[in-house]
Design an enzyme around this catalytic site. Structure first.
Site, mmCIF file in Angstrom:
data_model
loop_
_atom_site.group_PDB
_atom_site.id
_atom_site.type_symbol
_atom_site.label_atom_id
_atom_site.label_comp_id
_atom_site.label_asym_id
_atom_site.label_seq_id
_atom_site.Cartn_x
_atom_site.Cartn_y
_atom_site.Cartn_z
ATOM 1 N N GLN A 25 -4.028 -1.595 10.314
ATOM 2 C CA GLN A 25 -4.053 -2.882 9.624
ATOM 3 C C GLN A 25 -4.612 -3.962 10.543
ATOM 4 O O GLN A 25 -4.200 -4.105 11.696
ATOM 5 C CB GLN A 25 -2.627 -3.238 9.153
ATOM 6 C CG GLN A 25 -2.536 -4.483 8.288
ATOM 7 C CD GLN A 25 -3.172 -4.345 6.916
ATOM 8 O OE1 GLN A 25 -3.389 -3.241 6.414
ATOM 9 N NE2 GLN A 25 -3.487 -5.465 6.293
ATOM 10 N N LYS A 28 0.840 -1.204 0.000
ATOM 11 C CA LYS A 28 0.000 0.000 0.000
ATOM 12 C C LYS A 28 0.880 1.260 0.000
ATOM 13 O O LYS A 28 0.579 2.250 -0.673
ATOM 14 C CB LYS A 28 -0.935 -0.008 1.221
ATOM 15 C CG LYS A 28 -2.030 -1.083 1.136
ATOM 16 C CD LYS A 28 -2.793 -1.208 2.455
ATOM 17 C CE LYS A 28 -3.711 -2.412 2.457
ATOM 18 N NZ LYS A 28 -4.389 -2.624 3.752
ATOM 19 N N ASP A 52 -11.019 3.028 4.927
ATOM 20 C CA ASP A 52 -11.445 1.620 4.851
ATOM 21 C C ASP A 52 -12.970 1.504 4.799
ATOM 22 O O ASP A 52 -13.505 0.481 4.389
ATOM 23 C CB ASP A 52 -11.039 0.892 6.149
ATOM 24 C CG ASP A 52 -9.722 0.143 6.062
ATOM 25 O OD1 ASP A 52 -9.330 -0.248 4.964
ATOM 26 O OD2 ASP A 52 -9.117 -0.073 7.141
HETATM 27 N N1 GUN Z 1 -6.366 -6.479 6.627
HETATM 28 C C1 GUN Z 1 -6.606 -7.118 5.436
HETATM 29 N N2 GUN Z 1 -7.267 -6.302 4.588
HETATM 30 C C2 GUN Z 1 -7.442 -5.129 5.231
HETATM 31 C C3 GUN Z 1 -8.046 -3.892 4.872
HETATM 32 O O1 GUN Z 1 -8.587 -3.710 3.764
HETATM 33 N N3 GUN Z 1 -7.997 -2.901 5.814
HETATM 34 C C4 GUN Z 1 -7.452 -3.092 7.040
HETATM 35 N N4 GUN Z 1 -7.477 -2.066 7.905
HETATM 36 N N5 GUN Z 1 -6.881 -4.227 7.418
HETATM 37 C C5 GUN Z 1 -6.871 -5.234 6.517
#
Ligand code: GUN
Length: 299
Positions: A98, A54, A121
């Site tokens: 995360q 990311k 998110d």
């Molecule tokens: N863990 C796996 N996918 C995601 C996501 O899209 N956002 C977050 N915050 N954690 C994740």
């Protein structure tokens, strides 16, 4: 005729190039560079890889990004202090913590501490509620990415029967909302199936669009599908490599048995390279929108 592949990587690249252009415009007209923050707790290798990917995606579109790494034994108080710092930081327009968090950290408490304006998110209860009311600022990344994949592949969901397999709060449920509502990418008739659904076949045999998001490796096979349907595979399951693949310990497969399903479907996403890249592209788009909103740019 075998199914045409929906190339999620290529479509995500196209969206990222649109984001790059809009980012350059925002910088030129308002002197604002979109900023995306990440908080990661512990050293789960998959989570670290996702956050690194990311961060690289941010750099590629011209965003500023910040990653705060915290140790696995961080207290909830310390984590919430960092969430608050990111909430207050004007250079960060969106951020995420995360998931999953190491035990015993309470994920709901952390999600609810993120300012809804920065919740790119779309996990905060306020944003989940707004999504269901149709007044949302952001749509959750994977479901919104699936709608983009469909539309940019020439699949208009309106009037179609979409069968969603899986009822998670981050994929199945919000996707049902997006596909069934009035408006762009919506107006489908949606059936949501799950582990307690009896006679899955009954629904799949009339499904024009199948979205598999139940986390069961290769469960959906070609013979279960309606000929000519569109298949979106959200699954990412690591399984032991078959013995013919010498030197490989494990491989990544979806929730769909690709070899048989691609003989029956009209369009299908691969794993990897289907839905995965779209999740990151929409995360960037949500961040751009948060920055534009803060700058007062009309959307
Ligand atoms: N863990 C796996 N996918 C995601 C996501 O899209 N956002 C977050 N915050 N954690 C994740």
């Amino acid at each position: 005729m075998p199914a045409k592949i929906i190339d999620g990587k290529a479509i995500a690249e196209q969206i990222k190039s649109e984001i790059s252009e809009a980012t350059a415009r925002l910088l030129k007209t308002h002197n604002i560079r979109p900023g995306l923050g990440f908080i990661i707790v512990g050293d789960d290798p998959a989570s670290r890889t996702y956050v690194r990917m990311k961060g690289k995606a941010c750099a590629a579109v011209g965003f500023h990004s910040i990653t705060k790494e915290l140790s696995a034994n961080t207290s909830i108080e310390e984590l919430l202090t960092w969430v608050d710092r990111f909430n207050q930081d004007d250079s960060i327009h969106g951020f995420l913590v995360q998931l999953p968090l190491p035990q015993p950290l309470d994920e709901s408490r952390v999600i609810e501490a993120v300012s809804p304006e920065k919740d790119v998110d779309c996990f905060h209860p306020m944003n989940v509620g707004r999504l269901h009311l149709g007044t949302e600022a952001f749509a959750p990344c994977t479901p919104a990415g699936i709608i983009e994949l469909l539309l940019r592949s020439g699949v208009e969901p309106a009037g179609k029967h979409a069968v969603i397999l899986g009822r998670s709060s981050i994929v199945g449920r919000p996707l049902a909302t997006l596909l069934s509502r009035k408006g762009r990418g919506g107006n489908a008739t949606v059936t949501m199936c799950h582990s307690k659904t009896t006679d899955l076949q009954q629904y799949l045999k009339t499904a024009d669009i199948v979205i598999a998001a139940m986390g069961k490796p290769e469960m959906i096979t070609g013979e279960m599908l309606k000929p000519g349907c569109v298949v979106i595979d959200v699954g990412t399951n690591r399984i032991p490599a078959p013995s013919v693949m010498a030197g490989k310990e494990s491989i990544l497969v979806g929730d769909v048995h690709f070899a048989s399903a691609s003989q029956v479907a009209r369009l299908i996403t691969p794993v990897p390279g289907g839905v995965g890249p779209m999740t990151i592209a929409i995360l960037l788009r949500n961040t751009l929108r948060a920055a534009e909103r803060k700058a007062g740019v009309s959307l």
